[in-house]
Scaffold this motif. Structure first.
Motif, PDB file in Angstrom:
ATOM      1  N   GLU A  27       1.957 -42.416 -48.075  1.00 57.67           N
ATOM      2  CA  GLU A  27       2.767 -43.245 -47.185  1.00 57.67           C
ATOM      3  C   GLU A  27       4.245 -43.105 -47.525  1.00 57.67           C
ATOM      4  O   GLU A  27       5.092 -43.178 -46.645  1.00 57.67           O
ATOM      5  N   ALA A  72      -1.046 -46.721 -51.919  1.00 59.34           N
ATOM      6  CA  ALA A  72      -0.600 -46.320 -50.578  1.00 59.34           C
ATOM      7  C   ALA A  72      -0.228 -44.842 -50.545  1.00 59.34           C
ATOM      8  O   ALA A  72      -0.167 -44.234 -49.470  1.00 59.34           O
ATOM      9  N   LYS A 134       6.576 -41.782 -42.275  1.00 56.50           N
ATOM     10  CA  LYS A 134       6.645 -41.909 -43.724  1.00 56.50           C
ATOM     11  C   LYS A 134       7.750 -42.876 -44.144  1.00 56.50           C
ATOM     12  O   LYS A 134       8.769 -43.017 -43.470  1.00 56.50           O
TER      13      LYS A 134
END
Length: 332
Positions: A27, A72, A134
């Motif tokens: 992420e 994440a 992102k």
């Protein structure tokens, strides 16, 4: 310039913080920029990203405040061979200009062209990653590095403000002739982008020109000088109260621009232009946490001017721990 391919630009196992995530899985993606062309005092910040990578593997991943946020996914891109090449070529020209106190118009123009090329690279890389959804962090290099990233963030977050940690105001209109100097990053942001809010913390080294620039742009710039903050703490004002005052000047979306020399030099003594005074690392952590607790969102960041010492990994160790916290509060 070739199109930026984020997945191709990262190794299968980047290893940042010892994590195995690919760019596709992560992420948060970190872009290393080994650049220090306009550095005018101590050098070594181009080695900052690789030194932070090495030191990052010593960090325990569980965080008392943020838990296992790393799940994440955090990935580090490979350093660009092109950026390394540009940095070496432009640095050789810049060193001659700095040593002489001036330089040929041709050499100066060439250095500035290299800087524009670097800005375009960082802008394109950041824009691509943001378009992929992102979270993005930039690792310099000197503090000229994030200009292109800030441009890209402003396209996606036009109402964002910048929380700027630094010993220096970085508001000079070019420095030693370099249009995109590390000492001019915030001047360029104010004059060349549509940013409407810059909040500076820890500033303690600046010229009269910069002081006047702050005054003439007070609708955009709020500066918390280190001397004033220190005096208020000495008079008994809690840091938490000062943090609340700093935060009230920020909009809902906050980009953090962090020059490591904003900290007391005992934390990163080998940074390019250390200045006595400055913030404690715990004060920084607390302020960033308070920003998020206020209901604001940290949308991205840059971390610059970490220069590893030859005999110690201390600077990189501190830089890696600060980077981890910035990742955590950005992913929060």
């Amino acid at each position: 310039m070739k199109d930026f391919d984020a997945n191709a630009a990262a190794s299968q196992d980047s290893g940042i913080f010892g994590l195995p995530f690919t760019v596709e899985e992560a992420e948060m993606v970190l872009l290393p920029v080994p650049w220090e062309v306009t550095t005018s005092y101590g050098r070594g910040t181009a080695k900052g990203p690789s030194a932070i990578l090495k030191a990052s593997k010593q960090i325990d991943l569980f965080d008392l405040e943020l838990g296992n946020f790393f799940e994440a996914g955090i990935a580090l891109l490979d350093e660009s061979p092109d950026v390394k090449k540009w940095n070496e070529e432009a640095s050789q020209l810049a060193k001659k200009i700095i040593a002489a106190g001036d330089g040929s118009v041709k050499d100066l123009s060439t250095v500035n062209e290299y800087s524009i090329q670097l800005n375009t690279f960082v802008y394109t890389a950041t824009q691509t990653l943001l378009a992929q959804g992102k979270r993005v962090g930039i690792i310099g290099g000197d503090h000229s590095v994030p200009f292109g990233a800030i441009q890209a963030f402003l396209e996606k977050y036009p109402k964002m403000g910048i929380l700027h940690f630094d010993a220096h105001a970085d508001l000079r209109d070019a420095f030693e002739g370099f249009t995109y100097s590390h000492a001019s990053i915030m001047h360029n942001v104010i004059t060349k982008t549509k940013l409407t809010r810059l909040v500076q913390v820890g500033i303690r080294d600046f010229c009269e020109e910069e002081f006047n620039f702050i005054h003439h742009h007070k609708e955009k710039i709020t500066t918390f000088f280190d001397n004033a903050l220190s005096e208020r703490k000495m008079q008994g004002e809690p840091w938490s109260v000062l943090c609340d005052e700093i935060i009230q000047h920020l909009p809902q979306e906050v980009y953090v621009s962090f020059d490591i020399d904003g900290l007391d030099p005992r934390f990163c003594p080998h940074t390019g232009t250390p200045v006595p005074g400055g913030l404690d690392l715990k004060e920084v952590f607390y302020l960033i946490k308070k920003v998020v607790q206020s209901g604001r969102k940290i949308i991205g960041f840059d971390l610059n001017e970490v220069a590893p010492g030859q005999a110690s990994e201390w600077d990189a160790n501190v830089g890696a721990r600060l980077l981890y916290k910035l990742c955590g509060w950005t992913l929060y």
